[in-house]
Every structure is written in C-alpha cells, then in structure tokens.
Design a protein around this motif. Sequence first.
Motif, PDB file in Angstrom:
ATOM      1  N   LEU A   1       0.824  -1.213   0.000  1.00 42.52           N
ATOM      2  CA  LEU A   1       0.000   0.000   0.000  1.00 42.52           C
ATOM      3  C   LEU A   1       0.856   1.260   0.000  1.00 42.52           C
ATOM      4  CD1 LEU A   1      -2.815  -1.024   2.542  1.00 42.52           C
ATOM      5  CD2 LEU A   1      -3.029  -0.763   0.066  1.00 42.52           C
ATOM      6  N   ILE A   2       1.912   1.254   0.815  1.00 48.68           N
ATOM      7  CA  ILE A   2       2.774   2.440   0.907  1.00 48.68           C
ATOM      8  C   ILE A   2       3.468   2.704  -0.420  1.00 48.68           C
ATOM      9  CG2 ILE A   2       4.892   3.323   1.987  1.00 48.68           C
ATOM     10  CD1 ILE A   2       3.993   1.973   4.577  1.00 48.68           C
ATOM     11  N   VAL A   3       3.812   1.641  -1.134  1.00 49.38           N
ATOM     12  CA  VAL A   3       4.529   1.813  -2.398  1.00 49.38           C
ATOM     13  C   VAL A   3       3.593   2.198  -3.536  1.00 49.38           C
ATOM     14  CG1 VAL A   3       5.878   0.601  -4.161  1.00 49.38           C
ATOM     15  CG2 VAL A   3       6.405   0.272  -1.746  1.00 49.38           C
ATOM     16  N   THR A   4       2.376   1.635  -3.544  1.00 48.67           N
ATOM     17  CA  THR A   4       1.519   1.765  -4.733  1.00 48.67           C
ATOM     18  C   THR A   4       0.314   2.675  -4.557  1.00 48.67           C
ATOM     19  OG1 THR A   4       0.196  -0.184  -4.103  1.00 48.67           O
ATOM     20  CG2 THR A   4       2.180  -0.559  -5.445  1.00 48.67           C
ATOM     21  N   HIS A   5      -0.124   2.917  -3.326  1.00 48.41           N
ATOM     22  CA  HIS A   5      -1.401   3.623  -3.150  1.00 48.41           C
ATOM     23  C   HIS A   5      -1.195   5.123  -3.040  1.00 48.41           C
ATOM     24  CE1 HIS A   5      -5.646   3.850  -2.318  1.00 48.41           C
ATOM     25  NE2 HIS A   5      -5.722   2.515  -2.432  1.00 48.41           N
ATOM     26  N   PRO A   6      -2.038   5.896  -3.721  1.00 44.65           N
ATOM     27  CA  PRO A   6      -1.858   7.353  -3.699  1.00 44.65           C
ATOM     28  C   PRO A   6      -2.664   8.079  -2.619  1.00 44.65           C
ATOM     29  CG  PRO A   6      -3.432   6.765  -5.405  1.00 44.65           C
ATOM     30  CD  PRO A   6      -3.014   5.481  -4.750  1.00 44.65           C
ATOM     31  N   LEU A   7      -3.698   7.434  -2.042  1.00 39.22           N
ATOM     32  CA  LEU A   7      -4.589   8.152  -1.124  1.00 39.22           C
ATOM     33  C   LEU A   7      -3.914   8.399   0.229  1.00 39.22           C
ATOM     34  CD1 LEU A   7      -8.068   6.491  -1.786  1.00 39.22           C
ATOM     35  CD2 LEU A   7      -7.144   8.629  -2.700  1.00 39.22           C
ATOM     36  N   VAL A   8      -3.977   9.655   0.676  1.00 37.40           N
ATOM     37  CA  VAL A   8      -3.304  10.063   1.898  1.00 37.40           C
ATOM     38  C   VAL A   8      -3.864   9.355   3.119  1.00 37.40           C
ATOM     39  CG1 VAL A   8      -2.905  12.022   3.444  1.00 37.40           C
ATOM     40  CG2 VAL A   8      -2.614  12.295   0.982  1.00 37.40           C
ATOM     41  N   ASN A   9      -5.199   9.243   3.220  1.00 40.55           N
ATOM     42  CA  ASN A   9      -5.791   8.657   4.424  1.00 40.55           C
ATOM     43  C   ASN A   9      -5.443   7.181   4.566  1.00 40.55           C
ATOM     44  OD1 ASN A   9      -7.339   7.958   2.228  1.00 40.55           O
ATOM     45  ND2 ASN A   9      -9.323   8.268   3.244  1.00 40.55           N
ATOM     46  N   ILE A  10      -5.202   6.493   3.469  1.00 41.66           N
ATOM     47  CA  ILE A  10      -4.776   5.089   3.527  1.00 41.66           C
ATOM     48  C   ILE A  10      -3.303   5.009   3.935  1.00 41.66           C
ATOM     49  CG2 ILE A  10      -4.283   3.057   2.087  1.00 41.66           C
ATOM     50  CD1 ILE A  10      -6.895   3.590   0.622  1.00 41.66           C
ATOM     51  N   LEU A  11      -2.489   5.899   3.373  1.00 41.81           N
ATOM     52  CA  LEU A  11      -1.060   5.886   3.668  1.00 41.81           C
ATOM     53  C   LEU A  11      -0.781   6.181   5.143  1.00 41.81           C
ATOM     54  CD1 LEU A  11       0.297   7.724   0.501  1.00 41.81           C
ATOM     55  CD2 LEU A  11       0.530   5.297   1.055  1.00 41.81           C
ATOM     56  N   ARG A  12      -1.553   7.087   5.738  1.00 43.01           N
ATOM     57  CA  ARG A  12      -1.348   7.419   7.150  1.00 43.01           C
ATOM     58  C   ARG A  12      -1.494   6.196   8.034  1.00 43.01           C
ATOM     59  NH1 ARG A  12      -5.529  12.304   7.512  1.00 43.01           N
ATOM     60  NH2 ARG A  12      -4.495  13.864   6.223  1.00 43.01           N
ATOM     61  N   GLY A  13      -2.622   5.487   7.862  1.00 42.03           N
ATOM     62  CA  GLY A  13      -2.872   4.300   8.680  1.00 42.03           C
ATOM     63  C   GLY A  13      -1.849   3.213   8.444  1.00 42.03           C
ATOM     64  N   ALA A  14      -1.460   3.020   7.185  1.00 42.36           N
ATOM     65  CA  ALA A  14      -0.492   1.978   6.847  1.00 42.36           C
ATOM     66  C   ALA A  14       0.858   2.257   7.527  1.00 42.36           C
ATOM     67  CB  ALA A  14      -0.325   1.895   5.329  1.00 42.36           C
ATOM     68  N   MET A  15       1.278   3.503   7.483  1.00 39.90           N
ATOM     69  CA  MET A  15       2.562   3.847   8.102  1.00 39.90           C
ATOM     70  C   MET A  15       2.498   3.710   9.616  1.00 39.90           C
ATOM     71  SD  MET A  15       3.892   7.086   5.856  1.00 39.90           S
ATOM     72  CE  MET A  15       4.191   6.917   4.097  1.00 39.90           C
ATOM     73  N   SER A  16       1.370   4.049  10.212  1.00 31.94           N
ATOM     74  CA  SER A  16       1.229   3.913  11.663  1.00 31.94           C
ATOM     75  C   SER A  16       1.347   2.458  12.085  1.00 31.94           C
ATOM     76  CB  SER A  16      -0.128   4.476  12.109  1.00 31.94           C
ATOM     77  OG  SER A  16      -0.195   5.864  11.867  1.00 31.94           O
ATOM     78  N   ILE A  17       0.793   1.541  11.284  1.00 33.47           N
ATOM     79  CA  ILE A  17       0.908   0.113  11.605  1.00 33.47           C
ATOM     80  C   ILE A  17       2.370  -0.324  11.565  1.00 33.47           C
ATOM     81  CG2 ILE A  17       0.393  -2.212  10.749  1.00 33.47           C
ATOM     82  CD1 ILE A  17      -2.343  -1.156   9.871  1.00 33.47           C
ATOM     83  N   LEU A  18       3.098   0.102  10.534  1.00 29.66           N
ATOM     84  CA  LEU A  18       4.504  -0.291  10.428  1.00 29.66           C
ATOM     85  C   LEU A  18       5.346   0.308  11.552  1.00 29.66           C
ATOM     86  CD1 LEU A  18       5.359  -0.309   6.612  1.00 29.66           C
ATOM     87  CD2 LEU A  18       4.596  -2.159   8.087  1.00 29.66           C
ATOM     88  N   VAL A  19       5.017   1.512  11.983  1.00 26.13           N
ATOM     89  CA  VAL A  19       5.739   2.125  13.102  1.00 26.13           C
ATOM     90  C   VAL A  19       5.604   1.248  14.344  1.00 26.13           C
ATOM     91  CG1 VAL A  19       5.772   4.058  14.720  1.00 26.13           C
ATOM     92  CG2 VAL A  19       5.649   4.488  12.267  1.00 26.13           C
ATOM     93  N   SER A  20       4.385   0.776  14.613  1.00 24.34           N
ATOM     94  CA  SER A  20       4.160  -0.084  15.782  1.00 24.34           C
ATOM     95  C   SER A  20       4.907  -1.394  15.648  1.00 24.34           C
ATOM     96  CB  SER A  20       2.660  -0.353  15.954  1.00 24.34           C
ATOM     97  OG  SER A  20       1.974   0.842  16.260  1.00 24.34           O
ATOM     98  N   ILE A  21       4.926  -1.986  14.442  1.00 23.08           N
ATOM     99  CA  ILE A  21       5.602  -3.266  14.229  1.00 23.08           C
ATOM    100  C   ILE A  21       7.113  -3.119  14.423  1.00 23.08           C
ATOM    101  CG2 ILE A  21       6.166  -5.012  12.489  1.00 23.08           C
ATOM    102  CD1 ILE A  21       3.341  -4.597  11.345  1.00 23.08           C
ATOM    103  N   VAL A  22       7.672  -2.076  13.812  1.00 24.51           N
ATOM    104  CA  VAL A  22       9.124  -1.879  13.887  1.00 24.51           C
ATOM    105  C   VAL A  22       9.547  -1.525  15.308  1.00 24.51           C
ATOM    106  CG1 VAL A  22      11.050  -0.452  13.072  1.00 24.51           C
ATOM    107  CG2 VAL A  22       9.300  -1.216  11.461  1.00 24.51           C
ATOM    108  N   SER A  23       8.715  -0.771  16.024  1.00 20.71           N
ATOM    109  CA  SER A  23       9.088  -0.304  17.363  1.00 20.71           C
ATOM    110  C   SER A  23       8.749  -1.302  18.455  1.00 20.71           C
ATOM    111  CB  SER A  23       8.372   1.027  17.667  1.00 20.71           C
ATOM    112  OG  SER A  23       8.661   1.984  16.687  1.00 20.71           O
ATOM    113  N   HIS A  24       8.019  -2.377  18.132  1.00 16.62           N
ATOM    114  CA  HIS A  24       7.583  -3.328  19.159  1.00 16.62           C
ATOM    115  C   HIS A  24       8.777  -4.056  19.759  1.00 16.62           C
ATOM    116  CE1 HIS A  24       4.499  -5.580  21.230  1.00 16.62           C
ATOM    117  NE2 HIS A  24       5.101  -6.724  20.922  1.00 16.62           N
TER     118      HIS A  24
END
Length: 700
Positions: free
Chosen positions: A93-116
């Motif tokens: 999604l982060i690589v291919t999707h253009p919609l801002v509201n989708i990108l925000r949520g996707a990045m927040s999920i990865l932040v939690s995964i990487v920081s866990h």
Amino acid sequence: MDNTNISELVERLGSDDEALRKMAVFKLQGSIADPSFADIFIVEGGLQKLCYLTLHASGNTLAYSLTSFARLLEVDKGWEFVDEELVERIVELIVTHPLVNILRGAMSILVSIVSHPCADGRGSQHGLFGFRALKPAIAIYPQFLEMLVTRLSSADHALCANALQLINSLMRDSITHDSDLEWPRFVHKLQDLGVIRAVYTLMQGSALQDHAHPLIEFQFLTKILLRKWRDVALDIEKPEHRRALKGIHVASNTVKGEGDVSDDTKGSRRHSPEKWRRLGFSTESPVSDFHEMGFLGMMDLSDYVRSHQDEFQKMLLEQSAKLEEERCPIARASLAVTSILYEHFEVDKSDIEDSKSYLVLESRSNLDKLFKPLLLHWTRLHVAGLHAFFRLWKATGAQVEDFGKIVELVRILIESVVGGAPRTKDVQDVEEELADFEYNRLRELQMELLELTYEDVWGQHLQQVRDELNHESLQFVKEQRIRCLLQGAWFPNEQSHKSEGGPSSKNPPTSYKYVQLSHNRRYLHFGDFDSIGPGLPELDVLPEKIDLSIVSSVVSNVSASPDDSSMSTVKTAPHHSTSTKIVIHGYTPSAASEPSNYAKNPSHARSASKATQKESVLLTLRPQTHSIASEWLDGLLMLLNQQPITSETNKLINLISNYGLKIRLLNIRFDDAAFTGEAPKVPSREGLDDDYYYDILGGS
C-alpha cells in the motif's frame, strides 16, 4: 458503548453490505483505542474481521480499517494477527497507493511493528517485529524506502510526520539490532535517497509544530549515529578501516623525491620516513591521532580528501616548500574541527535531557531554540571549518607550536557563526560567513570571551584588578594632561571673537594669549601678545599669574561624557555657543587683605574672601581644536583633583585600562605580539643611570 453495541458492531464488520461495513469500521476507529473496549471487541471475534478488511478492503473502508488496526496495536493488542501477509500488504500500500488517508494508517501500523519490543512473548516466536519484519516485503518492493523518503515532501503534514516517524523507527531498530556492517549501509542508503535534505527542509519550514516530535527524534538519532561512529575505534585490521586510511594516502598523490619513496613500489629501499607526518599526522602511526574522534574523524577526513582532492594535493605541495615547523598539519586540523563540531552540537547529550528541554520549550512556543538544522549538514560544516582553519593558519603566520591557538580561534568562530545562526538560515550562507569572517573581529570576540571566562571564575579578583588598572590609567592620563599645561599653549583672545552685542566674528584674531603652568604646578602664568612668535615665551616674561589655590571651578561648553551630571563642581554650558570656551572662576582676596598675609597663608585668605566676596572670572580660554580643549579642560580639573569630563580623555583612560587587563589575562610574551613589518627593537640600557624615562606619548 455496551456489549450489545459491540456485538452489533462486530456483526456489521462482516456484513455483505459495503455501506454497513464502512459505517461500522468508521465507528470502530473512534473507540478501539480504549483498552477495555478492545478486550471485549477481541472476545466478540472482531479482530479476525478487522484483519480481513485490512487485507482485502478498498477506499475509505480500507482507510478506516488501517487506522483501527494501528490504534489496536498502540494499546498492545492484536499482535497475534501480525504476520508476513499483513506486513507485505502494508508495504504494498505504501509503495503503490496514492490516497493520503490510507497511507497514514499503513505507516502507523509499520511504526508499531518496527518499534515493538523483540522480547515480547508471542512476538519473539514469530520474529515479525523490528526492521527484520519488513525485509522480506521490501525485497519484493525495493522502491519502498525511496517512496518513504518521497513522502517527506508531501503537502499533508500528518502524512509527512508519519513517514518521518516510520523512518525514525527503522533507523533506531537498525542501529540497535543490526550488525556493525549492516546499520551503516542502511543509514548511507537513506542518505543517498535524500533523507537529510528532506528533513533539513522540514526543520526550516513554517509547519514546525506539526512535525515537532518526529523531527526531534530524527535529531536525536543523528546524534546517536555520530556518537556510534565516534565510539568505533580505528583498527587497521578491519578491511574498511584499512581501505579508508589507504585512500587518504593515495589521494595525497605522493611525489617521489626529497627522500620520499612509496611503500607500494616493489624493491624500494623503504617508504618515506614522513609518509604520514607529511599529511599532517603527529607520528608515523596515524591510528593514535584518531583516539579521540574514532571512525567519525576518519569519515570526516576521508570525505574532505575525496571531495576536495585537487585542493588537498595543492595544499600538500605548498606545505612541503615550507620549513617543517611552519607546515599546517592537515590531518590534525581535520580531527580538531570534528572535535569542535562534536562539542558544539553537544552530541554526547542524552535523549532524556533533550526531551526535557523540548517539554519546556514547547510550552513557550519557542521550538526554534531546540532544533539545529545545521547538525544535519555535518560534512559541509566540517569542510567549511577546515577551510577556516587553513585561512587562519596562513593569516597569522602560525607555526606548529601555535596549533592549539588556531584551534581555539576556530572554536570561537564556529560558536559565533554556527551557534548564532537562526533556524531558518541556509547552510550556504553559514559557509560564506565562515569564509568571510575577519580575523580582527575574531580576536575581539576571543578577548570578550576570555574576559567573561575570567569574570565567572575570578569575579571578585578580576574587579580588583580592574579597579587597580583604572586608577593607574587615571594617574597616567592625569600626568599627560598636566604636562600639556606645563608645555604651554596659545589661545586667541576673547575680544577678537565677539563684538559688543553682536554675534561671533569670523575675522582672524588680532591678539593672542599665551598660558603656561609653572614648574611647581601651583601657578598658571599668562600674557597677551599681538601675534604668535617663532618661539615660546619664558615664564618670567609673562606678566600675570593665577594662584591655583584660589580657583573654585572651571566652566566650559566642551562636550562631556553621559555620566558627568553627578559632578557638582563642573558646570557644562549649552551647546548654542559658536566657539569653545573654558572659563576659570575663583575667589580673589579683598582690598582690605594684606598681600603679605595672603602670600603667607593663601588658604586662609581664600576662606576669608569666600565669606565676603562672590565668585569672579579669573581667566577665559578659547581653544581652537577639540583636542586642545580636552587637554586643557581635563588638565585643569585633574590638577584641582577633580574627575575628567570629556569623552576624549575618558576614552583614553578606558583604552589604557582595557589593554592593561588584556595583557594581564593573556600573559603576552614579547615574541607573541603580532607586528606589521619588523618587530621594534628593545631600547638599550647602556649608558643609563637610574634617572631616565621613556617618552611614551611622544611629547603630546
């Protein structure tokens, strides 16, 4: 929301009706951050349906699902559904999707995964936490990091902040858990993608408040990186360290000659005895010079040599033509600039201390003081500082023993220019200011800082020294001013400048008055002459004199210092007068007084006259220049044991006092002084007895 509502909400999440699913997940994102709600939601089977929507939904339904899942992870729930499929979906999604509201949520999920935390029970079993959880997906979508950096220039502030937060998480996890070879590669890759330039732009932008938290963390991470590189000791047994050191030597383009034989030439007798010292190292074992700055010092030196190779080679050729003690040690200079920057940016300062500073500054809306965008341009500042070092070395004609002094000048320069730069000042402007900063101005700054330093440490003692020097300066200038009176001077007569009832005349004077102080400094002799003669009149030909013991005050329209209003014995006339005038007032003995008694006891006669007679004008002088006016006015006042009032005299006193203080602070030796041309010769004492003096002021 009660259990029935949660059950209904979970049921609608699995509905075949897109509108019902969208409405349900929209409501869910507002409540899922409550841990008690999340527990009931999971018990009701809602987590499976939310994960399904995250993997397969689209549009706003997908955006709400991503936000809900991100908030669930933030309250440390739902980790059992984090698997490779989910991570790959988010990266896609982060690589291919253009919609801002989708990108925000996707990045927040990865932040939690990487920081866990990696040691968390179930997480340690799957190993899907930290940067390593993303690596399989990034292998499928290698443009992931590039797209992430691109998002830093997004017009949407929230998306921009999320992207930087994810980059921070990836960097922190890589630094913490990757090997010594992997994390530098990852950091260099981010730098090659332009992350420094993008974050630098954000730090200088107007939306600082919206990006404050991730920007502060990036600044922390930059310090951590610098600290880690500094803590890596240079070890020539490591291939990358050996290559870096050899690269510096190769870039020097060593010229054979003067006993210099390359160690790369087979069959040569031996390499040059100055192979490394020629490049500016202390000894032929360069590793020891990197003891303080570690591999960070090596990186800075290598970057300079690589990006300014022609300049480096030219500098070496110029230095080789000089005597050994006059050569600028390039390598040591580079390491010194690295150390100066390291201290200036307080790289060793902990995250906790900076966080406390942020909490204080945020409440005052004063974030400008916390952000240091120039820190991100470390390499450019290092090169600019090194160029300043070379310039100062040449300008001062420094030698090897002066190395520490030049280091201190560069330190003051960087503190002044880099430390004084506002947040929005461009790095190019800073580079230009470092290059154009005048040496004389830098020396003035050094003296000011030196005085402040001693003021802090020796406050009371330093004030005592100042008082002593001020008293000595006052006595010195007093003697100089009185000597002007002893030398005598010509003054045009008052009648020549002023007609009765009319304005001042511009006609040349028709008569003059010559005034001179007696050698015993008790009488002021004067006489009128038609013209100024070729020589100075002798005291015995001057017909009139004033006993200074009867002088009561001196009145003048000569400009005084701002703080002279407290002196009651000095009267300063308004400045509407068209010419400078000094009027000496005093009490003359009454007619009844016996001259013999006055001569025997003038103080008694003066006290008697005060009771019976008013003040009268004894003498009027009209100096033709401000300098003469200052000398005679302050000379008369100081002769009467009063304070000088003219700005010219007070400036002279302050000048002498300040130079005396600086000389004491610096403990300057004769050979430390900077002279233009040849140094002055020390006067010989041959043929002198104890009765001699130097005419310092040249008879002025």
